[in-house]
Scaffold this motif. Sequence first.
Motif, PDB file in Angstrom:
ATOM      1  N   TRP A 160       0.777  -1.148   0.142  1.00 33.84           N
ATOM      2  CA  TRP A 160      -0.391  -0.407   0.206  1.00 33.84           C
ATOM      3  C   TRP A 160       0.998   1.653   0.120  1.00 33.84           C
ATOM      4  O   TRP A 160       0.807   2.467  -0.833  1.00 33.84           O
ATOM      5  CB  TRP A 160      -1.032   0.216   0.955  1.00 33.84           C
ATOM      6  N   ILE A 161       1.684   1.484   0.862  1.00 35.30           N
ATOM      7  CA  ILE A 161       2.858   2.315   0.860  1.00 35.30           C
ATOM      8  C   ILE A 161       3.394   2.654  -1.056  1.00 35.30           C
ATOM      9  O   ILE A 161       3.707   3.444  -0.876  1.00 35.30           O
ATOM     10  CB  ILE A 161       3.884   2.106   1.956  1.00 35.30           C
ATOM     11  N   ALA A 162       3.987   1.552  -1.241  1.00 36.23           N
ATOM     12  CA  ALA A 162       4.246   1.895  -2.260  1.00 36.23           C
ATOM     13  C   ALA A 162       3.627   2.574  -3.729  1.00 36.23           C
ATOM     14  O   ALA A 162       4.165   3.256  -3.951  1.00 36.23           O
ATOM     15  CB  ALA A 162       5.611   0.442  -2.751  1.00 36.23           C
ATOM     16  N   GLN A 163       2.354   1.398  -3.603  1.00 34.15           N
ATOM     17  CA  GLN A 163       1.433   1.475  -4.546  1.00 34.15           C
ATOM     18  C   GLN A 163       0.569   3.171  -4.117  1.00 34.15           C
ATOM     19  O   GLN A 163       0.581   4.355  -5.664  1.00 34.15           O
ATOM     20  CB  GLN A 163       0.195   1.266  -4.248  1.00 34.15           C
ATOM     21  N   ARG A 164       1.239   4.041  -3.110  1.00 35.99           N
ATOM     22  CA  ARG A 164       0.452   5.510  -2.627  1.00 35.99           C
ATOM     23  C   ARG A 164       1.541   5.886  -3.289  1.00 35.99           C
ATOM     24  O   ARG A 164       1.235   8.018  -3.412  1.00 35.99           O
ATOM     25  CB  ARG A 164      -0.098   5.572  -1.257  1.00 35.99           C
ATOM     26  N   ILE A 165       3.156   6.142  -2.563  1.00 34.90           N
ATOM     27  CA  ILE A 165       4.153   7.048  -3.108  1.00 34.90           C
ATOM     28  C   ILE A 165       3.799   7.028  -4.510  1.00 34.90           C
ATOM     29  O   ILE A 165       3.954   7.748  -4.769  1.00 34.90           O
ATOM     30  CB  ILE A 165       5.301   6.648  -2.692  1.00 34.90           C
ATOM     31  N   ALA A 185       6.968  15.028  -5.237  1.00 35.53           N
ATOM     32  CA  ALA A 185       8.251  14.213  -5.835  1.00 35.53           C
ATOM     33  C   ALA A 185       8.699  13.379  -4.775  1.00 35.53           C
ATOM     34  O   ALA A 185       8.857  13.173  -3.852  1.00 35.53           O
ATOM     35  CB  ALA A 185       9.729  15.380  -6.058  1.00 35.53           C
ATOM     36  N   PHE A 186       9.429  12.777  -5.266  1.00 29.97           N
ATOM     37  CA  PHE A 186       9.779  11.231  -4.063  1.00 29.97           C
ATOM     38  C   PHE A 186      10.741  11.611  -3.122  1.00 29.97           C
ATOM     39  O   PHE A 186      10.868  10.508  -2.239  1.00 29.97           O
ATOM     40  CB  PHE A 186      11.320   9.826  -5.051  1.00 29.97           C
ATOM     41  N   ARG A 187      11.400  12.929  -3.224  1.00 28.18           N
ATOM     42  CA  ARG A 187      12.847  13.575  -2.140  1.00 28.18           C
ATOM     43  C   ARG A 187      11.861  14.250  -1.048  1.00 28.18           C
ATOM     44  O   ARG A 187      12.831  14.165   0.213  1.00 28.18           O
ATOM     45  CB  ARG A 187      13.823  13.823  -2.851  1.00 28.18           C
ATOM     46  N   HIS A 188      10.528  14.187  -1.660  1.00 26.04           N
ATOM     47  CA  HIS A 188       9.406  14.967  -0.193  1.00 26.04           C
ATOM     48  C   HIS A 188       9.008  13.651   0.277  1.00 26.04           C
ATOM     49  O   HIS A 188       8.599  14.126   1.800  1.00 26.04           O
ATOM     50  CB  HIS A 188       8.350  15.028  -1.084  1.00 26.04           C
ATOM     51  N   VAL A 189       9.566  12.353   0.089  1.00 25.57           N
ATOM     52  CA  VAL A 189       9.038  11.740   0.666  1.00 25.57           C
ATOM     53  C   VAL A 189       9.848  11.099   2.490  1.00 25.57           C
ATOM     54  O   VAL A 189      10.692  10.010   1.201  1.00 25.57           O
ATOM     55  CB  VAL A 189       7.588  10.463   0.641  1.00 25.57           C
ATOM     56  N   ALA A 190       9.322  10.669   3.026  1.00 29.86           N
ATOM     57  CA  ALA A 190       9.909   9.804   3.777  1.00 29.86           C
ATOM     58  C   ALA A 190       9.257   8.724   4.657  1.00 29.86           C
ATOM     59  O   ALA A 190       7.837   9.156   5.044  1.00 29.86           O
ATOM     60  CB  ALA A 190      10.722  10.748   5.725  1.00 29.86           C
ATOM     61  N   ILE A 191       9.560   7.747   5.124  1.00 33.71           N
ATOM     62  CA  ILE A 191       8.739   6.040   6.036  1.00 33.71           C
ATOM     63  C   ILE A 191       9.852   6.396   6.599  1.00 33.71           C
ATOM     64  O   ILE A 191      10.642   5.556   6.773  1.00 33.71           O
ATOM     65  CB  ILE A 191       9.240   5.356   4.511  1.00 33.71           C
ATOM     66  N   LEU A 192       8.764   6.579   8.480  1.00 40.00           N
ATOM     67  CA  LEU A 192       9.451   6.477   9.470  1.00 40.00           C
ATOM     68  C   LEU A 192       9.116   4.698  10.286  1.00 40.00           C
ATOM     69  O   LEU A 192       7.838   4.126  10.059  1.00 40.00           O
ATOM     70  CB  LEU A 192       9.259   6.946  10.420  1.00 40.00           C
ATOM     71  N   PHE A 193       9.764   4.169  10.310  1.00 38.30           N
ATOM     72  CA  PHE A 193       9.963   2.534  10.451  1.00 38.30           C
ATOM     73  C   PHE A 193      10.456   2.528  12.548  1.00 38.30           C
ATOM     74  O   PHE A 193      11.006   3.129  12.710  1.00 38.30           O
ATOM     75  CB  PHE A 193      10.685   1.734  10.282  1.00 38.30           C
TER      76      PHE A 193
END
Length: 246
Positions: A160-165, A185-193
Motif C-alpha cells: 500500500w505504501i509503495a503504490q500510494r507513493i 516528488a520522491f525526495r519529499h517522502v520519508a517512511i519512518l519505522f
Amino acid sequence: LQARYDYILVDEFQDTDPVQGEIVLFLAEDGSRAGRAADVRLKPGKLFIVGDPKQSIYSFRGADIVAYGGFRRKILAGCGREEVLRTNFRSHSGIINVVNGVFRTVIRQTGDLQPAYEEILPLEGRVPTTAAQSVELALFDGEDDESLAAADARRAEAAWIAQRIKADVGRVQIPDAEGRPTALAFRHVAILFKALTDVHLTLEALRGADVPYVVEGEKYFYGKSEVVDFINLLRAVADPHDRIAV
C-alpha cells in the motif's frame, strides 16, 4: 535500609511484581516495622513512583496490574498525590488528536485490569500545526473482514505504501519552503519505522513499484537499491541464463 535512603524513585512501576512492590513499601516506611505491607505507614514525601498501566505487558515476569492498582491506592491513602503527565513532547496536535480519537474508544476502564484512557496533549508552539500535517489511517483486513496474520499485514502495508507513493508523486500539491504549491516528488517522502526488522518487505515493494529510495541504516546496506542492482549485474555476468538477474 530504611534509614539509609531518604528518597526512593521507581520508574516503570507498572512492571513491578507484588513482592517487589512490597519491598518498596517497607523501604518507604516512616521508621516503623510493619509486619505486612498492607499495614505500612508511608513516610510523607519519601516515595515517588512513575507508571503507566497501559504499558503493563510483562505479566510473564510476574508484573501484576491489579497489584499496581492496590499500590497506587495505598500511596494515595497515605497522603500521596497523583499527577497525570499529559504533555507529549514528540508529536504535534495533528497526530495527537488522531491518537486520542482512536484510543478513547478502544481503551475503556475495566476495574483494575484496564484503566480509563488519559488523553495526551501536544506541546503547542514547538511544531506548528498546518493543513499539511494531517494524519490518515489505513486499515488492512483479510478476506471476509478477517484479521490478517502479522506477516501478511506487514506485506499488505508495504504494498500500500509503495503504490500510494507511486500514485501521489507528480499529482499531489504540497507547499514548498515559502508556502508556494509544488508537485510532490520522491525526495519529499520519508517512511519512518519503529524498527528496521521488517524493512526488507517495504524495500521489495518499493522496487516492485519502481520507486527510488535510500535506506538510512547500515544494517540494511545490502538491501539498498544500488547494491541490489549491482549484485544482479554480477549474477547476470556470472550466469547469462539467470533470467531473474538479467
